[in-house]
Design a protein around this motif. Structure first.
Motif, PDB file in Angstrom:
ATOM      1  N   MET A 160       0.844  -1.171   0.000  1.00  0.00           N
ATOM      2  CA  MET A 160       0.000   0.000   0.000  1.00  0.00           C
ATOM      3  C   MET A 160       0.895   1.241   0.000  1.00  0.00           C
ATOM      4  N   THR A 161       0.633   2.179  -0.882  1.00  0.00           N
ATOM      5  CA  THR A 161       1.453   3.384  -0.965  1.00  0.00           C
ATOM      6  C   THR A 161       0.792   4.524  -0.214  1.00  0.00           C
ATOM      7  N   ALA A 162       1.612   5.393   0.302  1.00  0.00           N
ATOM      8  CA  ALA A 162       1.102   6.556   1.033  1.00  0.00           C
ATOM      9  C   ALA A 162       0.588   7.601   0.053  1.00  0.00           C
ATOM     10  N   ALA A 163      -0.470   8.267   0.434  1.00  0.00           N
ATOM     11  CA  ALA A 163      -1.021   9.323  -0.410  1.00  0.00           C
ATOM     12  C   ALA A 163      -0.064  10.508  -0.412  1.00  0.00           C
ATOM     13  N   PRO A 164       0.071  11.161  -1.553  1.00  0.00           N
ATOM     14  CA  PRO A 164       0.955  12.328  -1.593  1.00  0.00           C
ATOM     15  C   PRO A 164       0.421  13.440  -0.686  1.00  0.00           C
ATOM     16  N   SER A 165       1.340  14.188  -0.127  1.00  0.00           N
ATOM     17  CA  SER A 165       0.965  15.268   0.782  1.00  0.00           C
ATOM     18  C   SER A 165       0.243  16.379   0.028  1.00  0.00           C
ATOM     19  N   ARG A 166      -0.794  16.922   0.644  1.00  0.00           N
ATOM     20  CA  ARG A 166      -1.531  18.029   0.040  1.00  0.00           C
ATOM     21  C   ARG A 166      -0.998  19.370   0.536  1.00  0.00           C
ATOM     22  N   ASP A 167      -0.038  19.307   1.456  1.00  0.00           N
ATOM     23  CA  ASP A 167       0.564  20.517   2.001  1.00  0.00           C
ATOM     24  C   ASP A 167       1.494  21.136   0.955  1.00  0.00           C
ATOM     25  N   PRO A 168       1.221  22.368   0.499  1.00  0.00           N
ATOM     26  CA  PRO A 168       2.073  22.982  -0.526  1.00  0.00           C
ATOM     27  C   PRO A 168       3.487  23.299  -0.029  1.00  0.00           C
TER      28      PRO A 168
END
Length: 77
Positions: free
Chosen positions: A1-9
């Motif tokens: 399972m891969t981690a979701a990319p960060s939405r923090d700019p």
């Protein structure tokens, strides 16, 4: 399972990259008008700015906010 990319700019962006980008975009004078601190007004440099911003949370927050506004404006155009 891969981690979701960060939405923090700000994720993966260093404080140095932020200062350099803002100085290139606004110039030191423009940056000093937007965030009126001595490290931008008197003999500005990336090094002196980083030292000050790392010790001063309120100024760092203003600089990061200005960077986020710049990124948002660039995405909209």
């Amino acid at each position: 399972m891969t981690a979701a990319p960060s939405r923090d700019p700000l994720h993966g962006v260093t404080l140095e990259q932020i200062v350099v980008r803002l100085a290139e975009h606004y110039g030191w004078d423009g940056l000093a008008r937007r965030v009126p601190v001595r490290c931008f007004q008197l003999d500005p440099s990336v090094s002196s700015s980083l030292k000050f911003l790392r010790k001063t949370p309120w100024a760092r927050a203003k600089v990061e906010g200005l960077y986020l506004a710049l990124v948002r404006d660039e995405r909209e155009t």
